[in-house]
Enzyme design. Sequence first.
Site, short mmCIF file in Angstrom:
data_model
loop_
_atom_site.label_atom_id
_atom_site.label_comp_id
_atom_site.label_asym_id
_atom_site.label_seq_id
_atom_site.Cartn_x
_atom_site.Cartn_y
_atom_site.Cartn_z
N ALA A 61 -55.02 85.12 16.11
CA ALA A 61 -53.84 84.43 15.63
C ALA A 61 -53.12 83.77 16.80
CB ALA A 61 -52.91 85.40 14.91
N GLY A 99 -57.34 87.99 13.73
CA GLY A 99 -57.36 87.25 12.47
C GLY A 99 -58.66 86.52 12.22
N GLU A 149 -60.91 89.09 10.78
CA GLU A 149 -60.40 89.36 9.43
C GLU A 149 -60.79 88.25 8.46
OE1 GLU A 149 -56.40 91.93 9.81
OE2 GLU A 149 -56.38 90.10 11.02
N GLU A 158 -55.59 94.07 18.16
CA GLU A 158 -54.16 94.10 17.89
C GLU A 158 -53.42 95.27 18.52
OE1 GLU A 158 -55.88 91.60 14.51
OE2 GLU A 158 -56.48 93.34 15.70
#
Length: 255
Positions: A64, A110, A113, A133
């Site tokens: 991200a 992300g 993900e 993260e």
Amino acid sequence: MENILINTENRITTITINRPNKLNALNAETIAELSNAIDQVEQDDNTRVIILTGSGEKAFVAGADIKEFADFNVEQGKELAARGQRTLFDKVEQCSKPVIAAVNGFALGGGLELAMAAHFRVASGNAKLGLPETSLGVIPGYGGTQRLPQLVGKGRAFEMIMTAGMINAGTAHDFGLVNHVVTPEELMPTCEKLAGKIMNNSPLALSAAIKAVNAGFKDSVNGYEEEIDQFGNCFGTEDFEEGTSAFLNKRKAEF
């Protein structure tokens, strides 16, 4: 669209995250564009299979865009995760058309993900996958704590999340995180070949299978009951008539 490219050939639509100078990192604008693209392509009668990938060979999506949320408070953080899951990641998982993630290079945070939200994954040999993260004082928020254990098991998921480390494509294949590992040059041709095999089959049956398989991973849904419903619904479709007729008459079905 500023951050993604969409190309359709032979009924396969490739959606490419196109921010190579940012290693295709997901910012709010890119997530919104991807969400709109999934909506658009899902309704496109000329599309039978979707391939998600990143531009260049360095990254699928390297995470991200951290600077967008570095100063968020608790409520803003919750809304960020909820909005992302609702508008993109759940939408990819629930898409009625098969979605293949072509993982080229880094798939981190992300990015991993997003790849895990796809129905299955093909990785290039230079891929690196991870959920870093916890090294930033946060946890995966776009479904990573749920989809990773489903794919690799609880113990391996805990290790990947707790160490915040990366695994290579070979290890990802051993874990069951990716279905195939190929050279970077073979990545898109392999995904297109798989898409071609998928397109031999009934689009309506494929959509029903996606719903049935996904149901098995929802606590509030009985997956077996969903399978029964979807199985029965198939009997009322033209695809079922065509498929059974083709089989009985020893010809190839045309869906």
